[in-house]
Design a protein around this motif. Structure first.
Motif, short mmCIF file in Angstrom:
data_model
loop_
_atom_site.label_atom_id
_atom_site.label_comp_id
_atom_site.label_asym_id
_atom_site.label_seq_id
_atom_site.Cartn_x
_atom_site.Cartn_y
_atom_site.Cartn_z
N ASP A 64 0.81 -1.23 0.00
CA ASP A 64 0.00 0.00 0.00
C ASP A 64 0.83 1.27 0.00
O ASP A 64 0.44 2.28 -0.57
CB ASP A 64 -0.88 0.05 1.26
CG ASP A 64 -2.02 -0.94 1.24
OD1 ASP A 64 -2.03 -1.81 0.37
OD2 ASP A 64 -2.90 -0.83 2.11
N ASN A 81 5.42 2.57 -12.78
CA ASN A 81 4.98 1.41 -13.53
C ASN A 81 5.26 1.64 -15.01
O ASN A 81 4.61 2.46 -15.65
CB ASN A 81 3.48 1.17 -13.31
CG ASN A 81 2.99 -0.12 -13.92
OD1 ASN A 81 3.26 -0.42 -15.07
ND2 ASN A 81 2.25 -0.90 -13.13
N ARG A 121 0.14 4.17 -7.00
CA ARG A 121 0.10 3.59 -5.65
C ARG A 121 -1.19 2.79 -5.54
O ARG A 121 -2.28 3.35 -5.54
CB ARG A 121 0.16 4.67 -4.56
CG ARG A 121 0.34 4.06 -3.16
CD ARG A 121 0.44 5.14 -2.10
NE ARG A 121 -0.80 5.87 -1.93
CZ ARG A 121 -1.84 5.42 -1.21
NH1 ARG A 121 -1.77 4.24 -0.61
NH2 ARG A 121 -2.93 6.16 -1.10
N ALA A 122 -1.07 1.49 -5.49
CA ALA A 122 -2.23 0.60 -5.46
C ALA A 122 -2.39 0.01 -4.06
O ALA A 122 -1.43 -0.46 -3.46
CB ALA A 122 -2.06 -0.53 -6.48
N GLU A 123 -3.63 0.04 -3.58
CA GLU A 123 -3.91 -0.39 -2.20
C GLU A 123 -4.51 -1.79 -2.14
O GLU A 123 -5.05 -2.18 -1.11
CB GLU A 123 -4.88 0.61 -1.55
CG GLU A 123 -4.31 2.02 -1.45
CD GLU A 123 -5.33 3.05 -1.02
OE1 GLU A 123 -6.53 2.69 -0.94
OE2 GLU A 123 -4.95 4.20 -0.78
N HIS A 124 -4.40 -2.55 -3.22
CA HIS A 124 -5.12 -3.80 -3.30
C HIS A 124 -4.26 -5.01 -2.91
O HIS A 124 -3.03 -4.97 -2.92
CB HIS A 124 -5.67 -4.00 -4.72
CG HIS A 124 -6.50 -2.86 -5.19
ND1 HIS A 124 -7.43 -2.24 -4.37
CD2 HIS A 124 -6.56 -2.20 -6.38
CE1 HIS A 124 -8.02 -1.27 -5.04
NE2 HIS A 124 -7.51 -1.22 -6.25
N ASN A 163 -1.37 -6.25 -5.17
CA ASN A 163 -0.15 -5.44 -5.13
C ASN A 163 0.73 -5.84 -3.97
O ASN A 163 1.96 -5.88 -4.09
CB ASN A 163 -0.52 -3.96 -5.04
CG ASN A 163 0.70 -3.06 -5.12
OD1 ASN A 163 1.54 -3.22 -6.00
ND2 ASN A 163 0.80 -2.13 -4.20
N PRO A 190 -2.51 -3.17 -12.01
CA PRO A 190 -3.19 -3.39 -10.74
C PRO A 190 -4.39 -4.32 -10.91
O PRO A 190 -5.02 -4.36 -11.97
CB PRO A 190 -3.62 -1.99 -10.32
CG PRO A 190 -2.60 -1.09 -10.96
CD PRO A 190 -2.31 -1.73 -12.28
N TYR A 191 -4.68 -5.06 -9.85
CA TYR A 191 -5.77 -6.05 -9.87
C TYR A 191 -6.55 -5.97 -8.57
O TYR A 191 -5.96 -5.78 -7.50
CB TYR A 191 -5.20 -7.46 -10.05
CG TYR A 191 -6.19 -8.57 -9.75
CD1 TYR A 191 -7.02 -9.06 -10.76
CD2 TYR A 191 -6.29 -9.11 -8.48
CE1 TYR A 191 -7.94 -10.08 -10.48
CE2 TYR A 191 -7.21 -10.12 -8.20
CZ TYR A 191 -8.03 -10.60 -9.20
OH TYR A 191 -8.94 -11.59 -8.93
N SER A 218 -8.93 -5.16 -13.42
CA SER A 218 -7.50 -5.00 -13.62
C SER A 218 -7.24 -3.77 -14.47
O SER A 218 -8.02 -3.45 -15.38
CB SER A 218 -6.90 -6.24 -14.31
OG SER A 218 -5.49 -6.16 -14.33
N TRP A 272 -5.62 0.48 -14.73
CA TRP A 272 -5.49 1.74 -13.99
C TRP A 272 -5.81 2.90 -14.93
O TRP A 272 -5.50 2.87 -16.12
CB TRP A 272 -4.08 1.91 -13.46
CG TRP A 272 -3.86 3.21 -12.75
CD1 TRP A 272 -4.10 3.47 -11.43
CD2 TRP A 272 -3.35 4.42 -13.31
NE1 TRP A 272 -3.79 4.77 -11.14
CE2 TRP A 272 -3.32 5.38 -12.26
CE3 TRP A 272 -2.93 4.79 -14.58
CZ2 TRP A 272 -2.88 6.68 -12.47
CZ3 TRP A 272 -2.50 6.09 -14.80
CH2 TRP A 272 -2.47 7.02 -13.75
#
Length: 411
Positions: free
Chosen positions: A278, A284, A292-295, A298, A321-322, A335, A337
């Motif tokens: 996170d 990327n 910045r991916a919070e999943h 990631n 991201p997924y 999936s 961004w």
């Protein structure tokens, strides 16, 4: 890599645990110290708002590794401790109990914290945030016998907890300041779809409205809204997003901008310090920008990539991201961004009313993101193939049900 080296990982969540696993799988024989502020060994967070919250999954399913894995793999697990400082010159971290631990390489995976609800009454009993397994257990105890629930915020956590509360028979109201749920994540088109999903389940979804206060005498009994209404509430769930835990990095003088700034190999501006999960604002190459991916994915994949990078391997972390969600009878995978408003069209194929379709977000004729709802035969793979292919696509072909999803990227 000598066995005398020490790698320290700050943050004993999914990213940190997967980094430790990656280090051992890649042959690192040195000392690994994994430090976590919680007393629980590393666990995954999706069950906290999904299977564990609704009572369909056991607590043990959330743990990243079996209890004995850390000892078996010589990973020192220091739980219930916070790292209070990083001495970059001396290559040491300082713990809240006064100890210091030297490191050759340091990985920061502290995660994020829920954004507080900044209104009067936010400290009343009956107000819940959801971040830890303990939070999930307290929330489940609060909603399992029904009652009146108000969810503040129609993001992923807000909608998933709303679905859980409805499943327990609660009367649920969702209050969201944006004109659609998930406005930032999905845009208004698919946000409207999720609003419909919840309304069909009996949720009172109030959009474009701000919560102005919580009312109660020691315990919450109502939520006030900016249109002057007052919504009765036995439980309030705050789902207003999270903020990355960057304080340690800031004190250490690392570059911070919406998270800890890292390159495509998850390295900070200090060559011996990395960040993942996170908290990492990573470049990327697939999208040519920082994300910045919070999943969950990631943390899973970023932790593994960081472990390899710490060993000096050539790492380019360029995954799209997924994210996945389960709400009522809707199972969805997403999936890709895009920045808010960063697309020109949304193309769907399938039946939205039947809750069985794909959606594709296009920018400049290229697919930058996509999702499926209840399309498990082909899943998210066709979306990711289109994103990675990078070619311009014919929107009519995307929507054409005679073209198998697996063939969409073949032009």
């Amino acid at each position: 890599m000598t066995t005398e080296q020490t790698f320290v990982i700050v943050g004993a969540g999914l990213a940190g645990a997967k980094a430790a696993q990656s280090l051992r799988e890649e042959g690192f024989g040195g000392r690994i110290v994994l430090i976590g502020a919680e007393s629980e060994r590393p666990y995954e967070r999706p069950p906290l708002s999904k299977g564990y919250l609704i009572g369909k999954e056991e607590r043990d399913k959330a743990y990243v590794h079996d209890e004995g894995w850390y000892a078996e793999n010589a990973v020192e697990l220091l739980l219930g401790h916070r790292v209070t400082g990083v001495d970059r010159a001396g290559h040491r971290v300082e713990l809240d109990d006064g100890r210091t631990i030297g490191y050759h390489k340091l990985l920061l995976t502290p995660g994020s914290s829920p954004r507080p609800l900044d209104v009067p009454g936010a400290d009343l009993d009956g107000v819940h945030h959801l971040r830890t397994v303990g939070d999930s257990e307290k929330l489940r105890a609060a909603i399992r016998d029904g009652g009146r629930v108000v969810v503040v915020g129609a993001g992923w956590i807000g909608l998933e907890t709303a679905a859980a509360a409805r499943g327990y028979g609660c009367e649920v109201t969702v209050v969201e300041p944006q004109p659609a749920p998930l406005q930032t994540a999905l845009g208004p088109e698919m946000g409207a779809f999720f609003a419909g999903v919840h309304r069909r389940q009996g949720v009172d979804v109030r959009l474009g409205r701000q919560v102005t206060g919580l009312v109660g005498d020691g315990r919450v009994r109502a939520v006030t809204v900016d249109d002057g209404t007052e919504i009765p509430a036995d439980v309030v769930i705050v789902g207003t997003g999270v903020r990355p835990d960057t304080e340690l990095a800031e004190r250490a003088g690392l570059a911070v901008d919406n998270g800890i700034v890292v390159d495509e190999s998850l390295r900070t501006d200090d060559p011996d310090i990395y960040a993942a999960g996170d908290v990492a604002n990573a470049f990327n190459p697939l999208y040519g920008t920082r994300i910045r991916a919070e999943h969950w994915a990631n943390a899973l994949n970023g932790g593994q990539a960081a472990g390899k990078a710490m060993l000096g391997q050539e790492v380019v972390y360029d995954r799209p991201p997924y994210f996945f969600t389960d709400q009522y009878d809707v199972g969805m995978e997403f999936s890709g961004w895009f920045a808010p408003g960063g697309y020109d069209a949304v193309v769907t194929r399938g039946d939205l009313e039947a809750q069985a379709f794909y959606a594709f977000w296009l920018s400049g004729g290229r697919v930058v993101a996509g999702m499926h709802v209840n399309q498990w035969d082909d899943g998210i793979g066709p979306v990711q193939d289109l994103i990675r292919g990078g070619a311009r696509v014919d929107p009519a072909r995307l929507a054409d049900l005679s073209v198998p999803p697996a063939d969409l990227a073949k032009g």
